[in-house]
Motif scaffolding. Structure first.
Motif, PDB file in Angstrom:
ATOM      1  N   GLU A  35      23.213 -57.285  21.814  1.00 52.96           N
ATOM      2  CA  GLU A  35      22.309 -58.109  20.999  1.00 52.96           C
ATOM      3  C   GLU A  35      20.863 -57.650  21.142  1.00 52.96           C
ATOM      4  O   GLU A  35      20.074 -57.613  20.173  1.00 52.96           O
ATOM      5  CB  GLU A  35      22.435 -59.573  21.429  1.00 52.96           C
ATOM      6  CG  GLU A  35      21.577 -60.546  20.631  1.00 52.96           C
ATOM      7  CD  GLU A  35      21.936 -60.561  19.150  1.00 52.96           C
ATOM      8  OE1 GLU A  35      21.049 -60.909  18.318  1.00 52.96           O
ATOM      9  OE2 GLU A  35      23.090 -60.207  18.804  1.00 52.96           O
ATOM     10  N   ALA A  36      20.502 -57.297  22.396  1.00 53.35           N
ATOM     11  CA  ALA A  36      19.130 -56.804  22.621  1.00 53.35           C
ATOM     12  C   ALA A  36      18.896 -55.502  21.875  1.00 53.35           C
ATOM     13  O   ALA A  36      17.837 -55.297  21.260  1.00 53.35           O
ATOM     14  CB  ALA A  36      18.895 -56.623  24.114  1.00 53.35           C
ATOM     15  N   ARG A  37      19.954 -54.617  21.970  1.00 54.45           N
ATOM     16  CA  ARG A  37      19.818 -53.353  21.227  1.00 54.45           C
ATOM     17  C   ARG A  37      19.716 -53.628  19.726  1.00 54.45           C
ATOM     18  O   ARG A  37      18.926 -52.984  19.023  1.00 54.45           O
ATOM     19  CB  ARG A  37      21.040 -52.471  21.534  1.00 54.45           C
ATOM     20  CG  ARG A  37      21.053 -51.905  22.954  1.00 54.45           C
ATOM     21  CD  ARG A  37      19.929 -50.888  23.129  1.00 54.45           C
ATOM     22  NE  ARG A  37      19.954 -50.292  24.444  1.00 54.45           N
ATOM     23  CZ  ARG A  37      20.670 -49.209  24.763  1.00 54.45           C
ATOM     24  NH1 ARG A  37      21.430 -48.654  23.846  1.00 54.45           N
ATOM     25  NH2 ARG A  37      20.610 -48.722  25.974  1.00 54.45           N
ATOM     26  N   SER A  40      16.304 -54.965  19.003  1.00 50.57           N
ATOM     27  CA  SER A  40      15.320 -53.884  19.097  1.00 50.57           C
ATOM     28  C   SER A  40      15.399 -52.972  17.865  1.00 50.57           C
ATOM     29  O   SER A  40      14.372 -52.573  17.303  1.00 50.57           O
ATOM     30  CB  SER A  40      15.563 -53.082  20.372  1.00 50.57           C
ATOM     31  OG  SER A  40      14.670 -52.004  20.465  1.00 50.57           O
TER      32      SER A  40
END
Length: 243
Positions: A35-37, A40
């Protein structure tokens, strides 16, 4: 075949524990990382879109500025052409004025030179006529010529206004008779008497000789001069020829 339910139960429990462990310690961090990737990557995409939008806006502004420069350039060139045409027209007009002025000046100079030449020729012609007349008059220097000029002098005196004639010929007034040739004593006496009678008075008369008169007499008084000489006649002729 017999089934070992205890073993199967333990295995089931182990599988459940493994799934729980995987779900708690692996799948959640991995999902968070994914999710962070993803966030980002989305942010990068959004930033790229924003940058591209800014670039498009800047490009549009540049195109707008270039268009403005082009219009300004055309306006400057148009003004320059107008100024050049106006300057050219003014230069042509000034050149025409200068040419007309030069032409007028040249014509005036030519006319002036022509007039001066005509005047010079007239003056030379007059002077030549005077020289010829003077030489001829010099040959006529005699008693008859002098007597004739004396008659003319007396006629000029008699034609003076009465008041001026009486004032100039009053008793004791000084008059000078100038002759082209020296007069003998008898000639002076006769000439003095004739002049006094023409004035109708008794002036004091003296005599002087001036050979530049060529022939004839002049009478000089305090306020008058009466001329009856060849020199005076030639001067009048010269003035008429030069006019």
């Amino acid at each position: 075949m017999t089934i070992d339910w205890w073993t199967l139960g333990f295995q089931a429990v182990n599988v459940a524990i493994l799934i729980w462990l995987l779900g708690h310690f692996f799948w959640k961090p991995v999902a968070g990382m994914i999710e962070a990737r993803r966030a980002s990557a989305q942010k990068l995409t959004d930033d790229a879109e924003a940058t591209r939008a800014k670039a498009d806006a800047a490009l549009a502004e540049v195109e707008k500025t270039r268009a403005g420069f082009a219009r300004e350039r055309e306006a400057i060139l148009a003004d320059a052409r107008k100024d050049a045409e106006a300057a050219s027209a003014a230069s042509l007009a000034q050149t025409k004025i200068d040419a007309n002025s030069l032409e007028a000046g040249a014509k005036a100079a030519i006319a002036k030179d022509k007039k001066a030449q005509e005047g010079a020729w007239a003056e030379r012609s007059a002077q030549l006529a005077i020289d010829i007349a003077g030489r001829l008059a010099a040959r006529l220097d005699g008693a008859v010529v002098q007597a004739r000029f004396l008659e003319w002098l007396l006629g000029e005196i008699r034609e003076l206004p009465e008041q001026a004639r009486k004032a100039a010929g009053a008793k004791g007034m000084k008059l000078e008779v100038v002759s082209a040739v020296k007069l003998a004593a008898a000639e002076r006496k006769n000439c003095g008497q004739a002049v006094a009678e023409a004035f109708g008075g008794d002036p004091h008369i003296t005599f002087r000789t001036d050979r530049t008169l060529i022939a004839g007499f002049e009478l000089h008084g305090e306020h008058l001069i009466v001329r009856s000489s060849w020199r005076a006649d030639l001067a009048a002729i010269q003035a008429d020829l030069a006019a």
